[in-house]
Design an enzyme around this catalytic site. Structure first.
Site, PDB file in Angstrom:
ATOM      1  N   HIS A 159       0.873  -1.178   0.000  1.00 52.05           N
ATOM      2  CA  HIS A 159       0.000   0.000   0.000  1.00 52.05           C
ATOM      3  C   HIS A 159       0.912   1.230   0.000  1.00 52.05           C
ATOM      4  CE1 HIS A 159      -2.223  -2.917   2.613  1.00 52.05           C
ATOM      5  NE2 HIS A 159      -3.327  -2.404   2.150  1.00 52.05           N
ATOM      6  N   ASP A 218       2.388   2.019   3.372  1.00 51.64           N
ATOM      7  CA  ASP A 218       3.437   1.139   3.913  1.00 51.64           C
ATOM      8  C   ASP A 218       4.826   1.640   3.555  1.00 51.64           C
ATOM      9  OD1 ASP A 218       1.249  -0.556   4.336  1.00 51.64           O
ATOM     10  OD2 ASP A 218       1.655  -1.706   2.496  1.00 51.64           O
ATOM     11  N   GLU A 262      -9.285 -13.932   0.041  1.00 55.22           N
ATOM     12  CA  GLU A 262      -8.422 -14.170   1.209  1.00 55.22           C
ATOM     13  C   GLU A 262      -9.024 -15.251   2.098  1.00 55.22           C
ATOM     14  OE1 GLU A 262      -6.583 -10.770   2.939  1.00 55.22           O
ATOM     15  OE2 GLU A 262      -6.832 -11.506   4.990  1.00 55.22           O
ATOM     16  N   HIS A 266     -10.832 -13.979   5.225  1.00 54.77           N
ATOM     17  CA  HIS A 266     -12.069 -13.254   4.914  1.00 54.77           C
ATOM     18  C   HIS A 266     -13.188 -14.232   4.553  1.00 54.77           C
ATOM     19  CE1 HIS A 266      -9.594  -9.437   3.619  1.00 54.77           C
ATOM     20  NE2 HIS A 266      -9.259  -9.897   4.805  1.00 54.77           N
ATOM     21  N   ASP A 307      -9.987 -11.672  12.244  1.00 57.41           N
ATOM     22  CA  ASP A 307      -9.083 -11.783  11.096  1.00 57.41           C
ATOM     23  C   ASP A 307      -7.649 -11.655  11.603  1.00 57.41           C
ATOM     24  OD1 ASP A 307      -8.069 -11.827   8.530  1.00 57.41           O
ATOM     25  OD2 ASP A 307      -8.581  -9.751   8.089  1.00 57.41           O
ATOM     26  N   ASP A 352      -4.892 -13.009  10.581  1.00 58.82           N
ATOM     27  CA  ASP A 352      -3.817 -12.947   9.577  1.00 58.82           C
ATOM     28  C   ASP A 352      -2.575 -13.747   9.968  1.00 58.82           C
ATOM     29  OD1 ASP A 352      -5.315 -11.363   7.890  1.00 58.82           O
ATOM     30  OD2 ASP A 352      -4.361  -9.487   8.460  1.00 58.82           O
ATOM     31  N   ASP A 358      -0.642 -12.463   2.979  1.00 55.60           N
ATOM     32  CA  ASP A 358      -1.225 -11.378   3.764  1.00 55.60           C
ATOM     33  C   ASP A 358      -1.268 -11.880   5.204  1.00 55.60           C
ATOM     34  OD1 ASP A 358      -2.531  -9.195   4.696  1.00 55.60           O
ATOM     35  OD2 ASP A 358      -4.162  -9.232   3.230  1.00 55.60           O
TER      36      ASP A 358
HETATM   37  C1  XLS Z   1      -7.347  -6.612   5.317  1.00 58.15           C
HETATM   38  C2  XLS Z   1      -6.977  -6.877   3.934  1.00 58.15           C
HETATM   39  C3  XLS Z   1      -5.845  -6.014   3.392  1.00 58.15           C
HETATM   40  C4  XLS Z   1      -5.824  -6.077   1.892  1.00 58.15           C
HETATM   41  C5  XLS Z   1      -5.054  -4.983   1.239  1.00 58.15           C
HETATM   42  O1  XLS Z   1      -8.015  -7.400   5.979  1.00 58.15           O
HETATM   43  O2  XLS Z   1      -6.671  -8.229   3.804  1.00 58.15           O
HETATM   44  O3  XLS Z   1      -4.628  -6.429   3.935  1.00 58.15           O
HETATM   45  O4  XLS Z   1      -5.331  -7.287   1.442  1.00 58.15           O
HETATM   46  O5  XLS Z   1      -5.553  -3.740   1.549  1.00 58.15           O
HETATM   47 NI    NI Z   2      -5.852  -9.132   2.133  1.00 61.36          NI
HETATM   48 NI    NI Z   3      -7.344  -9.425   5.506  1.00 63.55          NI
END
Ligand code: XLS
Ligand code: NI
Ligand code: NI
Length: 433
Positions: free
Chosen positions: A99, A102, A266, A269, A305, A307, A337
């Site tokens: 992004h 970042d 994802e 998600h 989430d 991650d 991610d």
């Molecule tokens: C957040 C998202 C983010 C996207 C990119 O939950 O996964 O990381 O992948 O903005």
């Molecule tokens: Ni993502």
């Molecule tokens: Ni995410």
């Protein structure tokens, strides 16, 4: 060179007998899997935000990581890039994703943001040329800054829409300059907290106009990559408009964008939306909008989430099975991610997290390819749907309720239930994982 990873040698494939915790046991980039090098099937990417920008905070405490590149100026941004490209080299990662927020310091206005982004884009371009690392996708962070707290494209304030549009333009320019293969939009704040203050219909129309402008701009500048939307049902916003694959597809169809935009799916998600990862992938493929994946996993106890890096070859195998059945990645790839735990302070932790995840994905990919070559699941499907190969069944799809009802009476059609054989199929999958 920052020297941050100085003691860590490039990670190599050592096979299952390899020792040391920084070696690939399953990921051999050159091994041919279903006619392609494994590296070209998996198309791994490091996510800049988790691995280089995230400070290690949680809701109860702030920064735990002490990275030498933390600091809000261009010198630190360049040091961060140096460390990032060192990690890519150590891992042999073909791609990365970022992004704007970042990679550049947070400016006081759009002009300052733009200047920082343009400067770091040129710095990346130089490094990419030397190292051969490529950009899987770029994106704009339209969710962290407080100006976006009520949304970006769906904000009630048109000035926020404008700021977001200018920001996306700058990020598309950067992605195009760096030869990015995709451009992603994830609408973390596109949604609402309460209908008491929300004009839902207007917000959807604004979001669609925004996305159409992105598509128009892509064509205007000659960007050849794919525009991807990333579905997520909630978090940070209570109700997010890009809920899941089915919802996104309906939105794209309604606004005539289904031929222009694909989806970045994802794992975590999908799970938050009450689906499995493979469900979302298979549905996107069936609807012709499968694009790319964000690989991670959630903590099953927390319902959040989280991650985390993937750690379950069986789950990953089913995801890659459906990706391979859909023809594999085109411009898409496997973006990690995923982030470390906040106690994982050492440089080697960051390397090990990716090494383990790459190996898990390699195992999953090989299992998926072996299932495809064996053909067991295809055969089971063919058998289960065999009745539909009867020409009379096909003819029925072109007839009407009247004639079907007549035929059921005349022929006394009285179907006998058959086993779905789910346990046997699950056992079959486990033979390959
Ligand atoms: C957040 C998202 C983010 C996207 C990119 O939950 O996964 O990381 O992948 O903005
Ligand atoms: Ni993502
Ligand atoms: Ni995410």
């Amino acid at each position: 060179m920052t020297g941050y990873f100085q003691d860590i040698a490039p990670v190599t494939y050592q096979g299952e007998a390899g020792d040391g915790d920084l070696a690939f046991r399953h990921y051999d980039p050159d091994e041919i899997v279903l006619g392609k090098r494994m590296e070209d099937q998996l198309r791994f990417a490091v996510a800049y935000w988790h691995s280089f920008a995230w400070p290690g905070g949680d809701p109860f405490g702030g920064q735990t990581f002490d990275r030498p590149w933390f600091g809000d100026d261009m010198a630190h941004a360049r040091m961060k890039a140096d460390a990032a490209f060192e990690l890519f080299r150590i891992l042999g990662q073909p791609f990365f994703c970022f992004h704007d927020a970042d990679v550049r310091p947070e400016g006081r206005n759009f002009a300052e943001n733009l200047r920082g982004l343009e400067e770091i884009t040129e710095y990346f371009a130089g490094k990419m040329e030397v190292t051969g690392t490529r950009l899987l996708w770029g994106t704009a962070n339209l969710f962290s800054h407080r100006r976006y707290m009520a949304g970006a494209a769906t904000n009630p304030d048109p000035e926020v829409f404008a700021f977001a549009a200018a920001t996306v333009k700058s990020c598309m320019d950067a992605t195009h300059r760096l030869g990015g293969q995709n451009y992603v939009l994830w609408g973390g704040r596109e949604g609402y907290e309460t209908l008491l203050n929300t004009d839902l219909g207007a917000e959807l129309d604004h979001m669609a106009r925004f996305l159409s402008m992105v598509v128009d701009y892509k064509h205007k500048i000659g960007f050849k990559g794919t525009i991807l939307v990333e579905p997520k049902p909630q978090e940070p916003t209570k109700h997010q408009y890009d809920f899941d694959v089915a919802t996104c597809y309906g939105f794209l169809r309604r606004y005539g964008l289904e031929g222009e935009v694909k989806l970045n799916i994802e794992q975590g998600h999908a799970f938050l939306a009450g689906h499995s990862f493979e469900h979302e992938i298979a549905l996107a493929a069936a609807l012709g909008v499968f694009g790319s994946i964000d690989m991670n996993r959630n903590d099953l106890q927390s319902g959040w989430d989280t991650d985390q890096f993937p750690n379950n070859p069986g789950e990953v195998a089913l995801a890659y099975y459906h990706i391979l059945k859909a023809g594999g990645f085109d411009t898409g790839g496997t973006n990690f991610d995923a982030r470390l735990r906040r106690q994982s302070l050492e440089p080697a932790d960051l390397v090990a997290a990716h090494v383990g995840a790459m190996d898990v994905c390699a195992r999953g990919l090989k299992a998926a390819a072996a299932m495809i070559e064996d053909g067991g699941l295809d055969a089971a499907l063919a058998e289960r749907y065999a009745g539909w190969r009867d020409p009379r069944a096909q003819a029925m799809l072109g007839s009407d309720l009247d004639s079907i009802a007549r035929r059921v009476l005349e022929e006394d059609i009285n179907p006998a239930p058959r086993s779905g054989r789910q346990e046997r199929l699950e056992n079959y999958v486990n033979r390959f994982v």
